[in-house]
Design an enzyme around this catalytic site. Structure first.
Site, PDB file in Angstrom:
ATOM      1  N   PRO A   7      65.775 -52.141  43.511  1.00  0.00           N
ATOM      2  CA  PRO A   7      66.973 -52.144  42.659  1.00  0.00           C
ATOM      3  C   PRO A   7      66.609 -52.559  41.232  1.00  0.00           C
ATOM      4  O   PRO A   7      65.997 -53.600  41.023  1.00  0.00           O
ATOM      5  CB  PRO A   7      67.879 -53.185  43.311  1.00  0.00           C
ATOM      6  CG  PRO A   7      67.329 -53.398  44.685  1.00  0.00           C
ATOM      7  CD  PRO A   7      65.863 -53.137  44.589  1.00  0.00           C
ATOM      8  N   GLN A  56      72.103 -52.225  46.852  1.00  0.00           N
ATOM      9  CA  GLN A  56      72.055 -53.677  46.864  1.00  0.00           C
ATOM     10  C   GLN A  56      73.411 -54.226  46.430  1.00  0.00           C
ATOM     11  O   GLN A  56      73.925 -53.869  45.369  1.00  0.00           O
ATOM     12  CB  GLN A  56      70.976 -54.189  45.917  1.00  0.00           C
ATOM     13  CG  GLN A  56      70.793 -55.700  45.949  1.00  0.00           C
ATOM     14  CD  GLN A  56      69.795 -56.177  44.916  1.00  0.00           C
ATOM     15  OE1 GLN A  56      70.109 -56.230  43.736  1.00  0.00           O
ATOM     16  NE2 GLN A  56      68.578 -56.516  45.351  1.00  0.00           N
ATOM     17  N   TYR A  58      70.805 -65.593  41.639  1.00  0.00           N
ATOM     18  CA  TYR A  58      72.197 -65.175  41.741  1.00  0.00           C
ATOM     19  C   TYR A  58      72.892 -65.963  42.860  1.00  0.00           C
ATOM     20  O   TYR A  58      72.303 -66.858  43.453  1.00  0.00           O
ATOM     21  CB  TYR A  58      72.273 -63.660  41.904  1.00  0.00           C
ATOM     22  CG  TYR A  58      71.690 -62.948  40.698  1.00  0.00           C
ATOM     23  CD1 TYR A  58      72.196 -63.181  39.418  1.00  0.00           C
ATOM     24  CD2 TYR A  58      70.598 -62.101  40.816  1.00  0.00           C
ATOM     25  CE1 TYR A  58      71.642 -62.570  38.296  1.00  0.00           C
ATOM     26  CE2 TYR A  58      70.041 -61.486  39.703  1.00  0.00           C
ATOM     27  CZ  TYR A  58      70.571 -61.731  38.446  1.00  0.00           C
ATOM     28  OH  TYR A  58      70.014 -61.135  37.336  1.00  0.00           O
ATOM     29  N   ARG A  61      67.369 -59.463  50.255  1.00  0.00           N
ATOM     30  CA  ARG A  61      66.378 -59.775  49.221  1.00  0.00           C
ATOM     31  C   ARG A  61      66.363 -61.282  48.986  1.00  0.00           C
ATOM     32  O   ARG A  61      67.418 -61.911  48.823  1.00  0.00           O
ATOM     33  CB  ARG A  61      66.685 -59.049  47.915  1.00  0.00           C
ATOM     34  CG  ARG A  61      65.541 -59.241  46.905  1.00  0.00           C
ATOM     35  CD  ARG A  61      65.578 -58.278  45.741  1.00  0.00           C
ATOM     36  NE  ARG A  61      64.221 -57.818  45.435  1.00  0.00           N
ATOM     37  CZ  ARG A  61      63.891 -57.139  44.344  1.00  0.00           C
ATOM     38  NH1 ARG A  61      64.814 -56.827  43.448  1.00  0.00           N
ATOM     39  NH2 ARG A  61      62.655 -56.754  44.154  1.00  0.00           N
ATOM     40  N   LEU A 108      54.360 -56.149  40.413  1.00  0.00           N
ATOM     41  CA  LEU A 108      53.110 -55.683  39.799  1.00  0.00           C
ATOM     42  C   LEU A 108      52.260 -54.897  40.784  1.00  0.00           C
ATOM     43  O   LEU A 108      51.052 -55.085  40.890  1.00  0.00           O
ATOM     44  CB  LEU A 108      52.339 -56.857  39.203  1.00  0.00           C
ATOM     45  CG  LEU A 108      52.994 -57.555  37.995  1.00  0.00           C
ATOM     46  CD1 LEU A 108      52.124 -58.684  37.484  1.00  0.00           C
ATOM     47  CD2 LEU A 108      53.282 -56.547  36.882  1.00  0.00           C
TER      48      LEU A 108
END
Length: 364
Positions: free
Chosen positions: A23, A104, A185, A233, A311
């Site tokens: 996302p 998501q 969040y 997540r 990454l």
């Protein structure tokens, strides 16, 4: 057949490969009026390009379960039927291309009402602002608004909003729903002692701090079909306990392993493993694949499947992650922004079967 391009089955859903799109917020919806939170032509072009590029699963960006849950005023939402209908256009195209459509769902909590990144990421001005909420009246950092501490009744209302958004996601044609419990969040704010100072049944102990997350999972799993998967997540660590110079207590990898056991017992099928985001100014030792270690540990110690992020840019690197059993899939974010056809390029480089659209296949 390479590991990266081997299909993967969760419940009754088979995803054609292990290269998935993470996302990535676009901050491109209208901010008010009937178009607020509604996917538009930008979103259609953005997601369909990555489906054409060969991603096996696309997770649509963090989509707010309520207007107050938006990270920015320009976020997508799933609190009304207009938003549902607009997303159906995207999921239909993705499914036609053989890409699994996922979404998501999230609530930004104290990190809501912030600017788009290209405007600085700080709090929005008073003309666009709203009062933020959180487990405790503790701001994200010195420059952010002090959130209002949620009452138990308001917490239960938000749990219901997650379930309602999941119903709309299903109606919109999504086959995977992911709950955003990472990056500072709202769900993460309940998990971490850095942001959760409550003394009631939603704060204090590990069991209390995870209560909100588990209630959201149970509510969503209760409305989501048994044959379709639910993802979660997580920020596997706040990167506080690992730093000997930081004396604070934060959310740790051990906590995440414990949570993974609880999530698995409640019907979560895969953990999307990231890190950090609970507060600013924390030192994070980044580098290629720097978060893969957490996906590996959680997978091995809890038995819950994981996806690795962070990454991951080289096809051979991604292939090794899956082949070695460090994770069941890789989720690419910025790399797919830079190169929508990364999956096709990786397949060619690794000698896997190609999935180019007919319109492109003749030329490559």
């Amino acid at each position: 057949m390479t590991a990266l391009f081997t299909p993967y089955t969760l419940r009754s859903l088979t995803i054609p490969n292990r290269v998935w799109m993470a996302p990535m917020d676009q901050y491109s919806a209208e901010v008010s009026g009937p178009g607020a939170g509604v996917a538009n032509d930008w979103h259609f072009a953005h997601y369909t390009a990555r489906a054409t590029g060969g991603a096996g699963l696309i997770l649509v960006e963090a989509t707010a379960v309520s207007p107050e849950g938006r990270i920015s005023p320009a976020d997508l939402g799933l609190w009304n039927d207009t938003q549902t209908e607009a997303l159906r256009r995207i999921t239909s195209f993705l499914a036609e291309r053989g890409t699994v459509p996922g979404i998501q769902l999230g609530h930004a909590g104290r990190k809501a009402a912030t600017e788009r990144p290209w405007r600085g990421n700080g709090p929005v001005g008073p003309e666009e602002a709203w009062q933020t909420v959180a487990p405790s009246a503790v701001p994200y950092n010195e420059g952010h608004r002090v959130p209002t501490e949620l009452t138990v009744e308001q917490i239960q209302e938000i749990v219901g909003q997650f379930a309602d958004a999941a119903r709309r996601a299903l109606a919109a044609g999504f086959q995977v729903v992911e709950l955003h419990g990472a990056h500072g969040y709202l769900i993460h704010q309940f998990l971490s002692p850095l942001s959760n100072r409550r003394t009631d049944r939603y704060g204090g102990s590990f069991e209390n701090r995870t209560r909100f997350a588990l209630e959201v999972v149970e509510a969503v799993r209760g409305v989501w079909p048994r044959e379709l998967p639910v993802f979660f997540r997580v920020s596997a660590t706040d990167w506080v306990t690992e730093n000997p110079e930081d004396g604070r207590d934060g959310w740790t990898t051990g906590d995440t392993v414990r949570l993974a056991h609880e999530l698995r017992a409640r019907g979560v099928d895969l953990m999307d493993v990231s890190t950090g985001g609970i507060t600013s100014g924390i030192r994070i030792p980044t580098g290629p694949g720097y978060q893969v270690q957490f996906a590996r540990r959680i997978r091995r110690e809890s038995g819950l499947p994981t996806a690795a992020v962070g990454l991951i840019t080289d096809p051979r690197q991604a292939e090794k992650i899956v082949a070695d059993g460090d994770a069941d899939a890789v989720l690419l974010g910025r790399e797919l922004l830079r190169d929508p056809h990364w999956p096709h390029r990786a397949a060619v480089g690794l000698g896997a079967a190609k999935r180019f659209p007919d319109q492109y296949a003749w030329a490559v």
